[in-house]
Design a protein around this motif. Structure first.
Motif, PDB file in Angstrom:
ATOM      1  N   LEU A  14       8.914  -0.207   0.469  1.00  0.00           N
ATOM      2  CA  LEU A  14       8.845  -0.319   1.929  1.00  0.00           C
ATOM      3  C   LEU A  14       7.409  -0.504   2.398  1.00  0.00           C
ATOM      4  O   LEU A  14       7.135  -1.298   3.316  1.00  0.00           O
ATOM      5  N   ALA A  15       6.476   0.218   1.775  1.00  0.00           N
ATOM      6  CA  ALA A  15       5.068   0.079   2.161  1.00  0.00           C
ATOM      7  C   ALA A  15       4.558  -1.322   1.850  1.00  0.00           C
ATOM      8  O   ALA A  15       3.803  -1.910   2.638  1.00  0.00           O
ATOM      9  N   GLY A  16       4.972  -1.872   0.698  1.00  0.00           N
ATOM     10  CA  GLY A  16       4.545  -3.224   0.349  1.00  0.00           C
ATOM     11  C   GLY A  16       5.029  -4.252   1.346  1.00  0.00           C
ATOM     12  O   GLY A  16       4.274  -5.124   1.782  1.00  0.00           O
ATOM     13  N   PHE A  17       6.318  -4.141   1.733  1.00  0.00           N
ATOM     14  CA  PHE A  17       6.848  -5.066   2.731  1.00  0.00           C
ATOM     15  C   PHE A  17       6.085  -4.929   4.051  1.00  0.00           C
ATOM     16  O   PHE A  17       5.740  -5.928   4.695  1.00  0.00           O
ATOM     17  N   THR A  61      -6.355  -9.544   0.356  1.00  0.00           N
ATOM     18  CA  THR A  61      -7.053  -8.360  -0.138  1.00  0.00           C
ATOM     19  C   THR A  61      -6.105  -7.448  -0.915  1.00  0.00           C
ATOM     20  O   THR A  61      -6.487  -6.839  -1.921  1.00  0.00           O
ATOM     21  N   THR A  62      -4.864  -7.386  -0.471  1.00  0.00           N
ATOM     22  CA  THR A  62      -3.884  -6.539  -1.156  1.00  0.00           C
ATOM     23  C   THR A  62      -3.519  -7.092  -2.534  1.00  0.00           C
ATOM     24  O   THR A  62      -2.986  -6.351  -3.370  1.00  0.00           O
ATOM     25  N   GLU A  63      -3.776  -8.383  -2.780  1.00  0.00           N
ATOM     26  CA  GLU A  63      -3.404  -8.977  -4.063  1.00  0.00           C
ATOM     27  C   GLU A  63      -4.242  -8.406  -5.206  1.00  0.00           C
ATOM     28  O   GLU A  63      -3.779  -8.340  -6.349  1.00  0.00           O
ATOM     29  N   GLY A  83       6.742  -4.876  -3.773  1.00  0.00           N
ATOM     30  CA  GLY A  83       6.976  -5.185  -2.365  1.00  0.00           C
ATOM     31  C   GLY A  83       6.072  -6.295  -1.869  1.00  0.00           C
ATOM     32  O   GLY A  83       6.511  -7.207  -1.155  1.00  0.00           O
ATOM     33  N   LEU A  84       4.786  -6.224  -2.252  1.00  0.00           N
ATOM     34  CA  LEU A  84       3.842  -7.276  -1.856  1.00  0.00           C
ATOM     35  C   LEU A  84       4.289  -8.633  -2.391  1.00  0.00           C
ATOM     36  O   LEU A  84       4.320  -9.641  -1.661  1.00  0.00           O
TER      37      LEU A  84
END
Length: 404
Positions: A390-393, A299-301, A192-193
């Motif tokens: 969905l959480a990633g988006f 940071t999420t990467e 998602g990310l």
């Protein structure tokens, strides 16, 4: 000597090497005839107005001067006659002259007392009276290569790329203890990310491509560069997997983590390019906003990079994690340097395209890793995967709002 035809060797050479050149020679003759005859010009008749398309390639500010790099994107010769700044005519010099043929370039140097922080409008008029405009939204002196600015852009790259990715990597000990369902959620979160980055990068790249002079065919350039990056990384991934099998290593998670880091690193190069370009083009406020937004965004990467390691229960060393962090984060510094000092619209499109192709390849790698040759549709129908996507988006959308 029986059966040997005199001159047969010469005829063989002619058939093999010279005959294939004949179509090229004929094509050259045809193009020469078209150029000398000018059938399109004959159809337009005498006294037709020239097709003029001047393009501002870059506008920089120096103490007491505005410098504009111009490109003639039109098919006809265009002559720059006058320059207006804020509705007043000003003298100028042109390093390559004022008459520009197709794809001709010149740099206008205009002595003008621009005001720091103010908005200025640069208008270039041709000999036919056609005007081409460029707005300087916030007048700020353009950075020039120096130790001071090199250090500033390096620090920006560390803030935006290296440190946020490293912070994300710190979640690895927690990820390694998750259940298989939780890891499916996490890998789906990663997809998602990255899918968000893919769409976002494609949007930015196509927008930048649309601003290129028509002669550069920006959209075609973007698509081809993205496809080339995708295929190149596919080859690199296959090589890494074959090398791992050759050494008896079953580190599928490590190979995938490296590919994700490479893809994110190429994307982060584009982010650094955007930040450096914002400052180079005098948009200081935009540059500061980008720094804050990208810091949260990236940071999420780090989570995305280490997720495959957690799923395969691999135990990388601190040195391995440091390598992954540098691969994913360091390109941001290089991008800031390029964007701040040698900004080019064409290079911007190419770099954004490479980032998009890399992200697309990585998404495909992760999906294949999750399915293990199974059905993609069946995998997507599971609750952990749907929730992760969905959480990633959602995460990228919320943090992306900080970028603007």
């Amino acid at each position: 000597m029986d059966g040997v035809i005199p001159g047969g060797g010469s005829r063989h050479v002619m058939r093999r090497f010279l005959l294939p050149l004949l179509p090229l020679v004929l094509l050259g003759v045809l193009l020469g005839v078209i150029t000398m005859w000018g059938p399109a010009d004959s159809l337009r008749g005498d006294g037709y107005p020239p097709v003029e398309r001047l393009n501002f390639q870059r506008v920089t500010l120096e103490p007491g001067f505005i410098v504009a790099q111009m490109l003639n994107d039109g098919p006809d010769e265009t002559t720059i006659a006058q320059v207006q700044i804020d509705d007043a005519f000003w003298t100028f010099t042109a390093d390559a002259g004022v008459a520009l043929g197709h794809l001709g370039r010149t740099t206008l140097r205009i002595p003008y007392p621009w005001v720091h922080g103010e908005t200025h409008l640069v208008r270039v008029l041709t000999s036919t009276g056609t005007a081409f405009e460029h707005e300087i939204a916030v007048a700020v002196e353009t950075p020039t290569p120096s130790a001071r600015f090199l250090g500033i852009f390096t620090l920006i790259g560390l803030y935006v790329g290296v440190i946020p990715v490293a912070i994300g990597l710190l979640w690895f000990p927690f990820l390694a203890r998750l259940s298989s369902q939780a890891m499916d959620f996490l890998l789906a979160l990663t997809v998602g990310l990255l899918a968000f980055l893919l769409v976002d990068g494609a949007d930015e790249g196509l927008e930048a491509a649309s601003l290129l002079p028509g002669s550069f065919q920006g959209v075609v350039l973007f698509v081809l560069a993205a496809a080339a990056a995708y295929l190149l990384l596919e080859g690199v991934g296959n090589w890494l997997r074959s090398r791992g099998r050759g050494h008896g290593e079953g580190r599928r998670g490590w190979v995938l983590a490296v590919m994700i880091a490479v893809g994110i690193g190429l994307h982060n190069f584009g982010e650094g390019l955007a930040i450096g370009s914002a400052f180079a083009l005098g948009e200081a406020a935009l540059g500061t906003l980008l720094i804050i937004g990208f810091t949260l965004h990236n940071t999420t990467e780090g989570i995305a990079i280490v997720a495959p390691l957690g799923r395969d229960r691999e135990r990388p060393s601190l040195m391995d994690l440091a390598k992954l962090g540098l691969i994913g984060g360091m390109p941001t510094i290089a991008g800031a340097w390029v964007g701040g000092f040698v900004y080019s619209p064409v290079w911007s499109v190419l770099f954004l395209a490479v980032g998009v192709g890399a992200i697309a390849q990585v998404v495909g790698q992760i999906v294949r890793h999750m399915t293990h040759e199974g059905s993609v549709g069946r995998m997507l129908a599971t609750a952990p995967v749907l929730a992760g996507l969905l959480a990633g988006f959602a995460v990228m959308y919320v943090t992306g709002m900080m970028v603007g």
